[in-house]
Scaffold this motif. Structure first.
Motif, PDB file in Angstrom:
ATOM      1  N   LEU A 182       1.048   5.774 -13.214  1.00  0.00           N
ATOM      2  CA  LEU A 182       0.594   6.599 -12.096  1.00  0.00           C
ATOM      3  C   LEU A 182       1.497   6.412 -10.890  1.00  0.00           C
ATOM      4  O   LEU A 182       1.921   7.388 -10.247  1.00  0.00           O
ATOM      5  N   LEU A 183       1.820   5.165 -10.558  1.00  0.00           N
ATOM      6  CA  LEU A 183       2.682   4.896  -9.410  1.00  0.00           C
ATOM      7  C   LEU A 183       4.051   5.538  -9.600  1.00  0.00           C
ATOM      8  O   LEU A 183       4.577   6.190  -8.692  1.00  0.00           O
ATOM      9  N   LEU A 184       4.629   5.367 -10.773  1.00  0.00           N
ATOM     10  CA  LEU A 184       5.970   5.895 -11.002  1.00  0.00           C
ATOM     11  C   LEU A 184       5.962   7.415 -11.069  1.00  0.00           C
ATOM     12  O   LEU A 184       6.926   8.060 -10.640  1.00  0.00           O
ATOM     13  N   THR A 185       4.917   8.006 -11.570  1.00  0.00           N
ATOM     14  CA  THR A 185       4.825   9.467 -11.570  1.00  0.00           C
ATOM     15  C   THR A 185       4.807   9.998 -10.140  1.00  0.00           C
ATOM     16  O   THR A 185       5.485  10.986  -9.818  1.00  0.00           O
ATOM     17  N   ARG A 186       4.059   9.331  -9.271  1.00  0.00           N
ATOM     18  CA  ARG A 186       4.073   9.719  -7.855  1.00  0.00           C
ATOM     19  C   ARG A 186       5.467   9.569  -7.257  1.00  0.00           C
ATOM     20  O   ARG A 186       5.929  10.419  -6.495  1.00  0.00           O
ATOM     21  N   GLY A 187       6.115   8.459  -7.591  1.00  0.00           N
ATOM     22  CA  GLY A 187       7.453   8.241  -7.074  1.00  0.00           C
ATOM     23  C   GLY A 187       8.440   9.287  -7.552  1.00  0.00           C
ATOM     24  O   GLY A 187       9.290   9.767  -6.786  1.00  0.00           O
ATOM     25  N   LEU A 188       8.346   9.663  -8.809  1.00  0.00           N
ATOM     26  CA  LEU A 188       9.253  10.668  -9.354  1.00  0.00           C
ATOM     27  C   LEU A 188       8.995  12.047  -8.743  1.00  0.00           C
ATOM     28  O   LEU A 188       9.918  12.853  -8.605  1.00  0.00           O
ATOM     29  N   GLU A 189       7.767  12.306  -8.352  1.00  0.00           N
ATOM     30  CA  GLU A 189       7.474  13.537  -7.626  1.00  0.00           C
ATOM     31  C   GLU A 189       8.169  13.526  -6.259  1.00  0.00           C
ATOM     32  O   GLU A 189       8.697  14.554  -5.803  1.00  0.00           O
ATOM     33  N   SER A 246       0.817  -1.215   0.000  1.00  0.00           N
ATOM     34  CA  SER A 246       0.000   0.000   0.000  1.00  0.00           C
ATOM     35  C   SER A 246       0.848   1.262   0.000  1.00  0.00           C
ATOM     36  O   SER A 246       0.487   2.266  -0.623  1.00  0.00           O
ATOM     37  N   GLU A 247       1.981   1.234   0.699  1.00  0.00           N
ATOM     38  CA  GLU A 247       2.843   2.421   0.748  1.00  0.00           C
ATOM     39  C   GLU A 247       3.308   2.805  -0.645  1.00  0.00           C
ATOM     40  O   GLU A 247       3.251   3.967  -1.054  1.00  0.00           O
ATOM     41  N   ALA A 248       3.761   1.807  -1.405  1.00  0.00           N
ATOM     42  CA  ALA A 248       4.253   2.082  -2.750  1.00  0.00           C
ATOM     43  C   ALA A 248       3.136   2.613  -3.642  1.00  0.00           C
ATOM     44  O   ALA A 248       3.348   3.519  -4.452  1.00  0.00           O
ATOM     45  N   HIS A 249       1.964   2.076  -3.478  1.00  0.00           N
ATOM     46  CA  HIS A 249       0.877   2.491  -4.346  1.00  0.00           C
ATOM     47  C   HIS A 249       0.297   3.844  -3.938  1.00  0.00           C
ATOM     48  O   HIS A 249      -0.384   4.489  -4.725  1.00  0.00           O
ATOM     49  N   THR A 250       0.598   4.286  -2.736  1.00  0.00           N
ATOM     50  CA  THR A 250       0.157   5.606  -2.299  1.00  0.00           C
ATOM     51  C   THR A 250       1.186   6.674  -2.650  1.00  0.00           C
ATOM     52  O   THR A 250       0.838   7.749  -3.140  1.00  0.00           O
ATOM     53  N   HIS A 251       2.451   6.369  -2.401  1.00  0.00           N
ATOM     54  CA  HIS A 251       3.516   7.369  -2.558  1.00  0.00           C
ATOM     55  C   HIS A 251       4.432   7.108  -3.750  1.00  0.00           C
ATOM     56  O   HIS A 251       5.201   7.994  -4.126  1.00  0.00           O
ATOM     57  N   GLY A 252       4.380   5.913  -4.307  1.00  0.00           N
ATOM     58  CA  GLY A 252       5.248   5.603  -5.433  1.00  0.00           C
ATOM     59  C   GLY A 252       6.678   5.288  -5.052  1.00  0.00           C
ATOM     60  O   GLY A 252       7.544   5.169  -5.921  1.00  0.00           O
ATOM     61  N   THR A 253       6.958   5.170  -3.763  1.00  0.00           N
ATOM     62  CA  THR A 253       8.296   4.826  -3.295  1.00  0.00           C
ATOM     63  C   THR A 253       8.219   3.562  -2.457  1.00  0.00           C
ATOM     64  O   THR A 253       7.141   3.149  -2.026  1.00  0.00           O
ATOM     65  N   PHE A 254       9.375   2.975  -2.210  1.00  0.00           N
ATOM     66  CA  PHE A 254       9.393   1.744  -1.405  1.00  0.00           C
ATOM     67  C   PHE A 254      10.496   1.843  -0.367  1.00  0.00           C
ATOM     68  O   PHE A 254      11.682   1.869  -0.721  1.00  0.00           O
ATOM     69  N   CYS A 255      10.126   1.921   0.878  1.00  0.00           N
ATOM     70  CA  CYS A 255      11.055   1.716   1.986  1.00  0.00           C
ATOM     71  C   CYS A 255      12.129   2.791   2.100  1.00  0.00           C
ATOM     72  O   CYS A 255      12.129   3.582   3.024  1.00  0.00           O
ATOM     73  N   TRP A 305      11.330   0.549  -8.874  1.00  0.00           N
ATOM     74  CA  TRP A 305      10.896   1.231 -10.102  1.00  0.00           C
ATOM     75  C   TRP A 305      11.373   0.490 -11.344  1.00  0.00           C
ATOM     76  O   TRP A 305      10.641   0.368 -12.316  1.00  0.00           O
ATOM     77  N   ARG A 306      12.619   0.044 -11.358  1.00  0.00           N
ATOM     78  CA  ARG A 306      13.173  -0.607 -12.553  1.00  0.00           C
ATOM     79  C   ARG A 306      12.374  -1.859 -12.909  1.00  0.00           C
ATOM     80  O   ARG A 306      12.105  -2.122 -14.088  1.00  0.00           O
ATOM     81  N   HIS A 307      12.022  -2.618 -11.905  1.00  0.00           N
ATOM     82  CA  HIS A 307      11.207  -3.806 -12.158  1.00  0.00           C
ATOM     83  C   HIS A 307       9.794  -3.408 -12.541  1.00  0.00           C
ATOM     84  O   HIS A 307       9.235  -3.907 -13.527  1.00  0.00           O
ATOM     85  N   TYR A 308       9.200  -2.513 -11.766  1.00  0.00           N
ATOM     86  CA  TYR A 308       7.799  -2.158 -11.973  1.00  0.00           C
ATOM     87  C   TYR A 308       7.560  -1.609 -13.379  1.00  0.00           C
ATOM     88  O   TYR A 308       6.534  -1.885 -14.002  1.00  0.00           O
ATOM     89  N   TRP A 309       8.511  -0.844 -13.906  1.00  0.00           N
ATOM     90  CA  TRP A 309       8.340  -0.219 -15.210  1.00  0.00           C
ATOM     91  C   TRP A 309       8.248  -1.234 -16.341  1.00  0.00           C
ATOM     92  O   TRP A 309       7.493  -1.049 -17.304  1.00  0.00           O
ATOM     93  N   VAL A 310       9.001  -2.314 -16.259  1.00  0.00           N
ATOM     94  CA  VAL A 310       9.019  -3.280 -17.363  1.00  0.00           C
ATOM     95  C   VAL A 310       8.014  -4.409 -17.163  1.00  0.00           C
ATOM     96  O   VAL A 310       7.772  -5.190 -18.084  1.00  0.00           O
ATOM     97  N   ALA A 311       7.430  -4.505 -15.961  1.00  0.00           N
ATOM     98  CA  ALA A 311       6.500  -5.597 -15.656  1.00  0.00           C
ATOM     99  C   ALA A 311       5.076  -5.213 -16.042  1.00  0.00           C
ATOM    100  O   ALA A 311       4.780  -4.068 -16.388  1.00  0.00           O
ATOM    101  N   ASP A 312       4.209  -6.197 -15.939  1.00  0.00           N
ATOM    102  CA  ASP A 312       2.818  -6.011 -16.334  1.00  0.00           C
ATOM    103  C   ASP A 312       1.954  -5.742 -15.107  1.00  0.00           C
ATOM    104  O   ASP A 312       1.013  -6.484 -14.813  1.00  0.00           O
ATOM    105  N   PHE A 313       2.279  -4.676 -14.377  1.00  0.00           N
ATOM    106  CA  PHE A 313       1.491  -4.283 -13.220  1.00  0.00           C
ATOM    107  C   PHE A 313       0.502  -3.191 -13.606  1.00  0.00           C
ATOM    108  O   PHE A 313       0.799  -2.358 -14.471  1.00  0.00           O
ATOM    109  N   PRO A 314      -0.652  -3.140 -12.973  1.00  0.00           N
ATOM    110  CA  PRO A 314      -1.635  -2.108 -13.310  1.00  0.00           C
ATOM    111  C   PRO A 314      -1.209  -0.733 -12.810  1.00  0.00           C
ATOM    112  O   PRO A 314      -0.519  -0.617 -11.792  1.00  0.00           O
ATOM    113  N   ASP A 315      -1.624   0.306 -13.532  1.00  0.00           N
ATOM    114  CA  ASP A 315      -1.418   1.704 -13.112  1.00  0.00           C
ATOM    115  C   ASP A 315       0.045   2.036 -12.840  1.00  0.00           C
ATOM    116  O   ASP A 315       0.359   2.874 -11.981  1.00  0.00           O
ATOM    117  N   LYS A 316       0.955   1.407 -13.579  1.00  0.00           N
ATOM    118  CA  LYS A 316       2.362   1.632 -13.264  1.00  0.00           C
ATOM    119  C   LYS A 316       2.810   3.058 -13.581  1.00  0.00           C
ATOM    120  O   LYS A 316       3.666   3.609 -12.886  1.00  0.00           O
TER     121      LYS A 316
END
Length: 221
Positions: free
Chosen positions: A144-151, A113-122, A131-142
Motif C-alpha cells: 500500500l505504501l509503495l503503491t501510493r509512492g509510485l502514484e 507519518s509522511e511516508a505512510h501517508t504519501h508513500g514518499t520520503f523527504c 522504497w528499495r529497503h522498504y520493499w525487501v523488509a518485513d514492514f506492514p502494509d508495504k
C-alpha cells in the motif's frame, strides 16, 4: 572479488549490488562477514537517525549510489543507511548481533507519518532508497505504501521519459526491484530514454553499470 571493503560502505554496497544484479550467489560465510561489518557501522559518526554510517574514507572521497548519482550531506547519510539496511535484509543473516543492530537502525521507520501517508520520503533522492529497503523488509502494509509512492512518482512525469526531482538511473534501479504493476508502468514510461541510452556509445565502469540496469529493466517490460 570479495564483497567487503572494510574501508568503505560505498564500495561494499557497490560490490553487493553487483552480485545481486548479476544473479550471483553470496556464500553464507561471506554474507555473514558482510552483514556483521555493516552492523558494526550502526550508530557510528556520520549516521542518519541511528542507521549505518558511511566510513571516513567515504566522506573524504565522495558518496554515490550504485547507478552512479553522487549524493551529499544528509541525503548521503540517509541513502547509505537505507541501502545498508536493505543489504542486511537480502543477506538474510540471522546473527543475533546483526539483527539487534538492524532493529536499532530501523526503529524510527514505521513512525514516519509522511511516508505512510504519501508513500514518499523527504525528497526525490532519498525516496528511492527508502522504497528499495522498504520493499525487501518485513514492514506492514508495504504494498500500500509503495503503491501510493509510485502514484506520486507518476505525478512527477515530465513527459519525456524522465521524472522531476527523481534521479533517472537510481529510480529505474529502484523500479526494477518492485514487483507491483505501477512500477512496471513507470518502466514502460521510461522505455524511450532507456533505449536511447543503450544505443549510444558510452564506455567505462559507470556506463557498464547503467547499461546493465537498463537492460534488466527492459527485460521486465
Amino acid at each position: 572479488m570479495s564483497i567487503l571493503d572494510s574501508t568503505s560502505l560505498v564500495n561494499t554496497l557497490d560490490r553487493f549490488n553487483q552480485r545481486i544484479l548479476s544473479g550471483e550467489g553470496v556464500p553464507r560465510s561471506e554474507g555473514l562477514e558482510v552483514a556483521r561489518w555493516i552492523a558494526g557501522q550502526q550508530g557510528l559518526a556520520g549516521n542518519y537517525r541511528g542507521m549505518f554510517a558511511p566510513t571516513p574514507d567515504d566522506f573524504e572521497h565522495g558518496i554515490h549510489v550504485y547507478s552512479g548519482e553522487a549524493i551529499t550531506h544528509a541525503s548521503a547519510r540517509h541513502i547509505m543507511g537505507q541501502e545498508a539496511a536493505r543489504a542486511i535484509c537480502l543477506l538474510g543473516c540471522q546473527d543475533v548481533e546483526v539483527q539487534a543492530a538492524y532493529a536499532r537502525a530501523t526503529a524510527w521507520i514505521p513512525t514516519v507519518s509522511e511516508a505512510h501517508t504519501h508513500g514518499t520520503f523527504c525528497c526525490g533522492r532519498c525516496t528511492p532508497a527508502f522504497w528499495r529497503h522498504y520493499w525487501v523488509a518485513d514492514f506492514p502494509d508495504k504494498e500500500l505504501l509503495l503503491t501510493r509512492g509510485l502514484e506520486a512518482l507518476k505525478a512527477m512525469r515530465l513527459g519525456d521519459g524522465t521524472w522531476g526531482r527523481y534521479p533517472f538511473f537510481y529510480t529505474v534501479l529502484t523500479l526494477l526491484d518492485i514487483d507491483l504493476a505501477p512500477a512496471l508502468a513507470e518502466l514502460q514510461y521510461a522505455r524511450p530514454v532507456m533505449q536511447r541510452y543503450l544505443r549510444s556509445a558510452r564506455r567505462g565502469r559507470l556506463a557498464a553499470r547503467r547499461k546493465q540496469i537498463l537492460e534488466l529493466a527492459l527485460e521486465r517490460i
